[in-house]
Design a protein around this motif. Structure first.
Motif, PDB file in Angstrom:
ATOM      1  N   UNK A 225       0.812  -1.221   0.000  1.00 25.94           N
ATOM      2  CA  UNK A 225       0.000   0.000   0.000  1.00 25.94           C
ATOM      3  C   UNK A 225       0.849   1.277   0.000  1.00 25.94           C
ATOM      4  N   UNK A 226       2.167   1.134   0.169  1.00 27.34           N
ATOM      5  CA  UNK A 226       3.049   2.302   0.086  1.00 27.34           C
ATOM      6  C   UNK A 226       3.447   2.928   1.398  1.00 27.34           C
ATOM      7  N   UNK A 227       3.290   2.207   2.523  1.00 32.26           N
ATOM      8  CA  UNK A 227       3.555   2.803   3.833  1.00 32.26           C
ATOM      9  C   UNK A 227       4.919   2.454   4.414  1.00 32.26           C
ATOM     10  N   UNK A 228       5.739   1.697   3.707  1.00 32.89           N
ATOM     11  CA  UNK A 228       7.043   1.296   4.228  1.00 32.89           C
ATOM     12  C   UNK A 228       8.129   1.696   3.235  1.00 32.89           C
ATOM     13  N   UNK A 229       9.128   2.464   3.730  1.00 31.26           N
ATOM     14  CA  UNK A 229      10.224   2.923   2.869  1.00 31.26           C
ATOM     15  C   UNK A 229      11.578   2.339   3.273  1.00 31.26           C
ATOM     16  N   UNK A 301       8.886  -4.423  -4.520  1.00 29.21           N
ATOM     17  CA  UNK A 301       8.563  -3.002  -4.431  1.00 29.21           C
ATOM     18  C   UNK A 301       9.810  -2.124  -4.292  1.00 29.21           C
ATOM     19  N   UNK A 302      10.989  -2.732  -4.341  1.00 28.08           N
ATOM     20  CA  UNK A 302      12.234  -1.968  -4.290  1.00 28.08           C
ATOM     21  C   UNK A 302      12.478  -1.290  -2.962  1.00 28.08           C
ATOM     22  N   UNK A 303      12.036  -1.904  -1.848  1.00 28.24           N
ATOM     23  CA  UNK A 303      12.225  -1.315  -0.520  1.00 28.24           C
ATOM     24  C   UNK A 303      13.662  -1.538  -0.061  1.00 28.24           C
ATOM     25  N   UNK A 406      -1.912   6.607  -3.347  1.00 32.17           N
ATOM     26  CA  UNK A 406      -1.825   6.778  -4.799  1.00 32.17           C
ATOM     27  C   UNK A 406      -0.424   6.427  -5.305  1.00 32.17           C
ATOM     28  N   UNK A 407      -0.370   5.660  -6.378  1.00 33.12           N
ATOM     29  CA  UNK A 407       0.913   5.266  -6.947  1.00 33.12           C
ATOM     30  C   UNK A 407       1.483   3.985  -6.375  1.00 33.12           C
ATOM     31  N   UNK A 408       0.857   3.438  -5.318  1.00 29.43           N
ATOM     32  CA  UNK A 408       1.361   2.205  -4.722  1.00 29.43           C
ATOM     33  C   UNK A 408       0.939   1.003  -5.556  1.00 29.43           C
ATOM     34  N   UNK A 409       1.578  -0.131  -5.292  1.00 24.58           N
ATOM     35  CA  UNK A 409       1.237  -1.365  -6.012  1.00 24.58           C
ATOM     36  C   UNK A 409      -0.200  -1.771  -5.741  1.00 24.58           C
TER      37      UNK A 409
END
Length: 429
Positions: A225-229, A301-303, A406-409
């Motif tokens: 969802x895009x919450x981990x960097x 996701x390239x984390x 927005x923009x997440x997998x």
């Protein structure tokens, strides 16, 4: 009696910082007199105080000055910084200043200069271009100019600037097993949404208990969802995630039934062996052998991630970093400029990460054992807020509280699914 005038600013009263400053003075055998005190009347207003400190001799007052400096109280007339050259690699002058994890500034050349790469238990090195940087002892080079008087340093403890009105009020609570879990999770979810809305970075420090308690799928979902960097952990969390994907077990326990499976004790070794058969986790994904899971989401996701090895590791996996100095370097690189660190049921990795983290970074530690947060705080990470909870339950509730960014997998998958449904509807019509 020797006398010096100190100044302290910030949210001094509601944070308890003023009491700490005054008690520190008395505990050192000195005395004080408040010469000026301006109290902030609203939550957004800071307070300021001037304190005349009297000590029996200059040596005692010098030591007290350093202690007060680490609480954010600095001298009205600040002495200029003293830098001395290191005589050899990895060796600082005996009177070097040892840093805290609080944002710091040094008074040199007539003004205050910010210290870069803030972390605890380091020295401050002045580079040829004048920049000041926290440096580990092992990274000192002969000739480096090392700060050697703490009296020229002022720090900014997070409690001096923390505001109750900033929407993160739950952060001011101490660790408690009686806190409402729903309230804490909602607070964390709101914070994560705010940070990501501002394009901030959230780092996860993760232990294998996340897999054992059934939280790995929820954490994988948060990544999607895009919450981990950034993802930090040990060999074990990756091994047991892979064991779960290949065999449906974690430490040989079927995660659906909760029962021990026959010969399940060797599943984690079989998982490691299978990865070596492909050469790496990434190769296993590329071949189609690994199609889901925590490590799948981290890699696809390239984390940025680091799996730090330990003396307990089986295998370890090809991706595990077994050089501890290199693992520390990678950890420090991944958490750089982090806005939030979410520590999930791993005491050792949490403490290690905390030792590298500036105190202004929001730090949430989730563990079923309240003592983990206490130990984290005792080792210098005083900003850590504890949530006493089963980490699997916490992650499932947290995941349910957050929508894909927005923009997440996950957002892309939702869009694709919606378009497919619409196309199917049009075809039927």
């Amino acid at each position: 009696m020797e006398k010096r005038l100190f100044r302290c600013e910030g949210h001094l009263i509601d944070s308890g910082l003023l009491s700490k400053v005054l008690n520190t003075i008395l505990e050192a055998g000195s005395d004080y007199h408040i010469t000026d005190f301006v109290i902030g009347k609203t939550p957004d207003q800071t307070s300021s105080v001037k304190i005349a400190v009297m000590s029996k001799d200059s040596h005692s007052l010098k030591e007290l000055t350093v202690r007060l400096g680490k609480l954010g109280a600095y001298e009205e007339e600040v002495p200029p910084a003293i830098f001395k050259a290191a005589d050899r690699d990895k060796h600082a002058p005996e009177d070097f200043y040892s840093t805290t994890n609080h944002r710091s500034e040094v008074f040199t050349e007539g003004t205050w200069h910010k210290v870069l790469d803030q972390r605890m238990d380091a020295v401050i090195v002045r580079a040829a271009d004048g920049l000041l940087r926290c440096t580990k002892l092992r990274n000192i080079k002969a000739g480096d100019m090392i700060l050697c008087n703490g009296e020229s340093v002022r720090v900014f403890p997070p409690q001096a600037s923390r505001r109750k009105s900033n929407g993160f009020a739950f952060m001011d609570n101490a660790v408690s097993s009686e806190r409402s879990g729903e309230t804490a999770i909602r607070g964390v979810a709101d914070m994560m949404s705010t940070i990501r809305h501002d394009h901030g970075r959230i780092i996860v420090v993760c232990g294998p208990v996340v897999v054992h308690t059934g939280g790995a799928d929820a954490l994988a979902s948060l990544i999607r969802k895009g919450y981990v960097q950034g993802f930090l952990g040990g060999n074990a969390v990756a091994v047991h995630d892979l064991e779960y994907r290949f065999f449906g077990t974690s430490l040989g326990i079927d995660l659906k039934t909760g029962k021990q499976t026959e010969h399940g004790h060797d599943h984690h070794m079989k998982a490691i062996n299978r990865i070596y058969g492909y050469g790496s986790i990434r190769n296993a994904i590329a071949s189609g052998a690994l199609k889901e899971g925590l490590m799948f989401e981290v890699l696809t996701n390239g984390i940025p991630y680091c799996l730090a090895g330990s003396i307990r590791d089986d295998g370890p996996l090809p991706e595990t970093v077994n050089d501890m100095i290199e693992a520390q370097r990678q950890y420090a690189s991944i958490i750089k400029d982090a806005d939030m660190i979410l520590m999930l049921s791993t005491m050792l990795h949490s403490i290690g990460t905390g030792n590298m983290t500036p105190s202004h970074v929001h730090t949430i530690c989730v563990d079923i054992n309240p003592a983990v947060v206490t130990k984290l705080s005792d080792r210098g990470t005083g900003q850590a807020v504890g949530i006493v909870s089963d980490v699997g339950l916490f992650l499932r509730e947290l995941d349910a509280s957050l929508r894909p960014l927005p923009g997440s997998a996950a957002a892309a998958a939702e869009t694709a699914a919606g378009e497919a449904t619409a196309a199917a509807s049009d075809t039927t019509t």
